[in-house]
Design a protein around this motif. Structure first.
Motif, short mmCIF file in Angstrom:
data_model
loop_
_atom_site.label_atom_id
_atom_site.label_comp_id
_atom_site.label_asym_id
_atom_site.label_seq_id
_atom_site.Cartn_x
_atom_site.Cartn_y
_atom_site.Cartn_z
N ALA A 47 0.83 -1.22 0.00
CA ALA A 47 0.00 0.00 0.00
C ALA A 47 0.85 1.26 0.00
CB ALA A 47 -0.92 0.00 1.21
N GLY A 48 1.96 1.18 0.72
CA GLY A 48 2.81 2.37 0.88
C GLY A 48 3.34 2.91 -0.43
N GLU A 49 3.51 2.03 -1.42
CA GLU A 49 4.11 2.47 -2.66
C GLU A 49 3.29 3.55 -3.35
OE1 GLU A 49 4.93 -0.64 -5.41
OE2 GLU A 49 5.59 0.73 -6.97
N GLU A 89 1.06 5.52 -1.80
CA GLU A 89 0.69 6.61 -0.92
C GLU A 89 1.84 7.59 -0.80
OE1 GLU A 89 -3.11 5.19 0.18
OE2 GLU A 89 -2.12 7.08 0.61
N PRO A 90 1.53 8.89 -0.78
CA PRO A 90 2.62 9.84 -0.54
C PRO A 90 2.90 9.90 0.96
CG PRO A 90 0.57 11.03 -0.71
CD PRO A 90 0.23 9.56 -0.84
N GLU A 91 4.08 10.37 1.30
CA GLU A 91 4.36 10.59 2.71
C GLU A 91 3.64 11.85 3.16
OE1 GLU A 91 8.77 9.49 3.83
OE2 GLU A 91 8.59 10.82 2.12
#
Lengths: 218, 218, 218, 218
Positions: B3-5, B7-9
């Motif tokens: 999922a993190g890929e 999503e922006p920080e």
């Protein structure tokens, strides 16, 4: 080394200069990648069988593809490095100019490869020069990054895990290029495909470096 | 896919990187469009009848015109897409590099067309390669846009009507190129004029997308 | 013409798009001006008398000088126009692309001039094509400016005197090019020197436009 | 000279124009430095001994290296000058265009040098033209800087020591180029190596100029 050389001026941040240096670097990368197409010649006197003549030039398209992917990958690595770097000193400027000199040079070995990869011995020579140029570009990105780390030019807010990941990521490229240069002495085409794989490998994971391990967004 | 890929920080927006990617893309578009002129050769040994020799090169000027309009149109579409996109992930970076690779390639099929559009069979081959390159560029702009939509990378403040209009606008280009490629198998010059029309069509309406249907300015 | 096409959205200013369009335009100008050097060939097989061979190429250096000055002058005029323009619509985008297409084309007539200015009839043909290209570039800058004025795209804070001066300044260029094109039919070299004078004339006064007649700084 | 020409408008700072001029200048520098590679030809018909043919082209690589370093050095000096300059007037714009014209020209003498440095007399001619071009570029950077100083266009917050250092630094380049041009009349290769040394000398110390003598960071 005088201490002042590596320290930024507290009262005059070098932001503007960094901006222009990034713009200059981006310009050189963009031009080098776009000049690659000039190495693909329009086949002369081929009205009888243009399709055959165009297909016979497959090494030119392969060279275009591999060099485009490689310059793209080096540009991605370079923009990751310069994004993490908060300030630039004289040595880093020179190292970066050296990197740009190698990147700008890439159209020449690409043309060499396109012209000679089909020949027996000349193909080996061309593939070796091609690989050595990529090895130099890849090594210089690593040198710029390690220099920035060593001289503490990296911004303090970059997480340690990100720094470790980028450092780790830049290594296998060198090993890959060294291996493929040896492969190219026997099978030039195989080495060229290897260079493509290395470039694709570099293009893929660079973005992952932006996340920390406990990123609040996941 | 983690999922993190995608999503922006939250704590580190990717604005700077997006800026540099836009600058790099704009650089490649500007260079590719300006390199087109290098495909127009100065006619050699034509002191006796230079005007005739210059006029005989009409396919070169036609190729310059059509390719310039097409790269201009793709650049307009690309800048509309990237303006609506608020953040960029690894896959989008790769798709964009692929698009730039096709755009940078355009000077080669342009030169091919200029050299061979007057020949019987070779003209068909040249017009087909020319059209396929434009089809690929056009398709990749559409892919970048659809990917951004699918992965919700588009800025939330872009009105739904604008998104629908851009999505709708990008479609007919593909159909037009496919049709003209078929036409080019019979009448190469007609296909080239068709490519010009498609480019002009794209250049015209892009700006309309900025307005909502109930724009308070009307 | 629907009113909305020419009105900006009050809630979404087109600043970003204008920025990218300026960057793209500046890129095209910078590349076209730098590509001019490629028209100067290294004289082949001249080891016996390189100095003579280099001096014999004087039309190439003259063409480089005149075209460089002209693109520089058009760029200065273009950046004056775009600085005064606060917003851009679809038609202006197309007119600007047309201007860029003519500017990008300049290396070709420059090469033509360098190759044939010394020939009797061919020199007249080359000088005429050269002058027509400059006339078109100059006219298009004027068209872009007049369109911006007519559609009220100019920023309201630009003083009326500045607008009148720029409008007035852009006129004599057209007349000068038209006159020199006629001169070039008889004396090509004289026309080329005339083009140089026009370019220098344009480079000089553009900066004066920034001041109003009762500027508080004087 | 009317006083107003050299004064900025207090109510309308010329920041934007300066930004675009810097962007245009950086673009020209980046393109000129990247076009150098086009002077290196792929050796034709060398399948039998490609390595030999590639090594025989050593003057091309030397020319690439020296010209790249020189353009890099001039760019560094130019960006130091423009960073210290707060505003630009008409004369400075023209002087800067003149500098860009010389920088853009560098690929031609580089190609000349690569083709003829091995010949007896032609080598001297090529090295002299090469050196004169560098001398002109170096002199014009100095002229731009001295003009800015004389007309008080330098930002008031730049420390006097920094101004003196930059002024002092730009001098030896001219003397070095003049000396090497004379050397080149006897030993062309030696002069070329001298040009490399001058470029490296310029690349190194530019960054030191940012620090004052009593910098609080040391």
């Amino acid at each position: 080394v005088p201490a002042g050389e590596l320290e930024p001026e507290p009262d005059r941040p070098q932001t503007l200069r960094t901006t222009r240096f990034e713009a200059f670097s981006d310009g050189v990368f963009a031009i080098a990648i776009t000049l690659l197409v000039l190495e693909i010649a329009v086949p002369p006197d081929s009205a009888d069988d243009l399709l055959g003549a165009v297909l016979d030039q497959y090494p030119s398209y392969l060279g275009y593809l591999v060099s485009f992917a490689t310059i793209g990958a080096v540009w991605l690595a370079h923009s990751a490095v310069t994004e993490f770097v908060g300030r630039v000193d004289a040595t880093m400027m020179r190292l970066n100019l050296l990197l740009l000199m190698v990147v700008s040079f890439i159209p020449f070995p690409t043309g060499l490869l396109a012209a000679y990869v089909g020949s027996e011995d000349a193909g080996r020579v061309a593939a070796t020069i091609y690989g050595l140029t990529f090895l130099a570009a890849s090594a210089l990105v690593g040198v710029v990054w390690r220099y920035a780390l060593h001289e503490r030019l990296v911004r303090p807010d970059v997480p340690a895990i990100t720094i470790r990941m980028l450092t780790k990521r830049l290594k296998p490229g060198l090993a890959g290029y060294a291996l493929m240069i040896v492969v190219g002495l026997f099978r030039p085409i195989l080495a060229v495909l290897g260079y493509l794989l290395i470039a694709v490998y570099f293009i893929v994971p660079i973005r992952h470096l932006k996340r920390g391990p406990t990123s609040p967004s996941t």
